[in-house]
Design an enzyme around this catalytic site. Structure first.
Site, PDB file in Angstrom:
ATOM      1  N   ASP A  23       0.392 -18.850  -3.463  1.00  0.00           N
ATOM      2  CA  ASP A  23       0.695 -20.284  -3.384  1.00  0.00           C
ATOM      3  C   ASP A  23       1.225 -20.773  -4.728  1.00  0.00           C
ATOM      4  OD1 ASP A  23       0.895 -22.888  -2.561  1.00  0.00           O
ATOM      5  OD2 ASP A  23      -1.263 -23.282  -2.581  1.00  0.00           O
ATOM      6  N   ASP A  75      -4.031 -33.596  -6.138  1.00  0.00           N
ATOM      7  CA  ASP A  75      -3.982 -32.800  -7.362  1.00  0.00           C
ATOM      8  C   ASP A  75      -3.250 -31.476  -7.150  1.00  0.00           C
ATOM      9  OD1 ASP A  75      -5.446 -34.572  -8.991  1.00  0.00           O
ATOM     10  OD2 ASP A  75      -7.327 -33.843  -8.148  1.00  0.00           O
ATOM     11  N   SER A  76      -2.947 -31.133  -5.887  1.00  0.00           N
ATOM     12  CA  SER A  76      -2.319 -29.859  -5.580  1.00  0.00           C
ATOM     13  C   SER A  76      -1.082 -29.622  -6.448  1.00  0.00           C
ATOM     14  CB  SER A  76      -1.906 -29.819  -4.106  1.00  0.00           C
ATOM     15  OG  SER A  76      -3.028 -29.657  -3.274  1.00  0.00           O
ATOM     16  N   HIS A 116       2.703 -24.739  -1.468  1.00  0.00           N
ATOM     17  CA  HIS A 116       2.443 -25.634  -0.340  1.00  0.00           C
ATOM     18  C   HIS A 116       2.899 -27.065  -0.621  1.00  0.00           C
ATOM     19  CE1 HIS A 116      -1.425 -26.702  -2.434  1.00  0.00           C
ATOM     20  NE2 HIS A 116      -1.194 -27.868  -1.857  1.00  0.00           N
TER      21      HIS A 116
END
Length: 436
Positions: A279, A381-382, A229
């Site tokens: 993901d 933080d993704s 993402h």
């Protein structure tokens, strides 16, 4: 023959200080050459604990003749090298743009230039190729071999002389880094320079500069592991990766980061946004990274589960320190509990206002957090890692998960969800090391 010494205790100890072995035997830190206990262990290809170093001399936890267990214990099976699982994502919570940083030339250390060089076209967005499992159940073999190579860069070789007639020197390989800073922390705090040398900041073009909205993990000299993402956002695709950084806005933090353009974005072929499943993505760098003290790859965790002793993991990132706060300039670290998937699934389903997951928390996901609240990953933080250290070399991190999504930040009974790296090792190997 190659043996690994394991650090004794949470901090380095000097010659003459008291210590305790992993078997809870009381001892004293001594030079390896002056410890019959340690030399006998080495002769038997067993592993004494190390207190510290004095130059090239290993100071080991020596159990003396006064101990009721002065004889070395029976040889035990060697610990498993691998560790891991993971998944977390706050992707549905749009991060606030961080203060823009001028874009450095690729692979150039500070000072950073004030102008932004041309992109040279959009980041490549090839159609992902479906991964083909390697024959013969070899998934993870390449990852383990690469991990061994990475570990060699933070391993020191010393020689010990067994106390036997006509002894032959025995080479011993020991971790070579500041072990005192590696134990799990009890709360979020600033990371130290070089503590997470695989940590990557992922940048997006914004208003003539670069904004750092995601994280990632360097896993080879050419690839960074991140969340899928993070590769298709309102800011466009990622255009730059920064390696070796500590503070994104400071030139006085001791770091010498390098910025490398993203040459190719490779999402997992089964990722279908806005779905949260699969993901995970890889970024191929336009230039190969040059490893150094504060810049080197992490290992991939290849096991589907964790050993009983592993119940915590460390999350790192430059994301927000709270839901309403701005992103952190300095790399942060926080210890999180590993949460059972079944419990996580129940918590997720019972949470009000939470988007439903079609298949719940899948086995390809991992949950981590603190159920009483107060510790978590957050927006920004993704794509970054959650990680653990390996039992045989505390200087090497194993990435167990990729930050994927969550409900808010640090809320009670709301663990984050992470992509479980071990579930994707065959695909990662087929992309990163296709010819090995």
């Amino acid at each position: 023959m190659a043996l690994l010494l394991v650090a004794c205790g949470a901090a380095q100890r000097s010659d003459g200080e008291a210590c305790e072995t992993r078997n809870h035997l009381q001892g004293e830190c001594r030079a390896v050459s002056k410890c019959p206990w340690a030399l006998e262990l080495i002769k038997r290809r067993e592993v004494p604990e190390i207190c510290s170093f004095r130059g090239d001399t290993a100071i080991v936890c020596c159990v003396g003749e006064h101990s009721h267990a002065a004889r070395p214990p029976p040889q035990l099976p060697r610990p498993v090298v691998g560790l891991g699982d993971a998944d977390v994502d706050n992707s549905f919570l749009r991060p606030r743009p961080s203060q823009l940083q001028p874009l450095p030339q690729p692979q150039q250390p500070r000072p950073r230039p004030t102008s932004v060089p041309p992109w040279g076209g959009e980041t490549a967005q090839p159609q992902p190729q479906p991964h083909r499992p390697r024959p013969g159940g070899l998934a993870g073999r390449i990852a383990h071999e690469k991990c061994r190579q990475f570990s060699a860069d933070v391993t020191q070789t010393i020689e010990a002389l067994p106390l036997v007639p006509n002894p032959k020197p025995v080479q011993v390989h020991v971790p070579n880094c500041d072990i005192s800073r590696l134990p799990l922390i009890v709360g979020g705090e600033n990371a130290e320079l070089g503590e997470f040398p695989h940590m990557a900041a992922i940048g997006f073009a914004e208003r003539g500069g670069v904004a750092w909205h995601c994280g990632g993990s360097l896993i080879s000299d050419e690839f960074v592991l991140t969340a899928a993402h993070c590769t298709s956002t309102s800011h466009g695709p990622p255009v730059r990766v920064r390696l070796g950084e500590l503070n994104l806005k400071s030139d006085a933090d001791g770091a010498s980061p390098v910025d490398i353009a993203v040459a190719e974005v490779i999402r997992h072929p089964e990722y279908r946004p806005p779905s949260k499943y699969h993901d995970i993505a890889l970024l191929r760098l336009a230039q190969r990274a040059r490893f150094g003290k504060n810049l080197r790859p992490a290992c991939l965790y290849t096991r589907p589960d964790f050993p009983p002793a592993i119940n915590k993991t460390i999350a790192t990132g430059w994301g927000r320190i709270d839901y309403a706060e701005s992103p952190s300039d300095t790399l942060l670290k926080v210890a999180l509990d590993i949460i059972d998937n079944n419990l996580c699934n129940e918590l997720w389903r019972s949470a009000s206002g939470t988007r439903p997951l079609a298949d719940g928390i899948a086995p390809t996901m991992l949950c981590a957090g603190v159920l009483k609240g107060g510790k978590d990953t957050c927006q920004g933080d993704s794509g970054g890692p959650i990680q653990i250290t390996g039992p045989e070399n505390k200087c090497v991190y194993h990435v167990v998960g990729v930050t994927s999504f969550g409900k808010g930040c640090a809320l009670k009974n709301s663990p984050g969800v992470y992509t479980r790296v071990s579930s994707y090792v065959p695909w990662i190997e087929s992309v990163v090391w296709p010819n090995e």
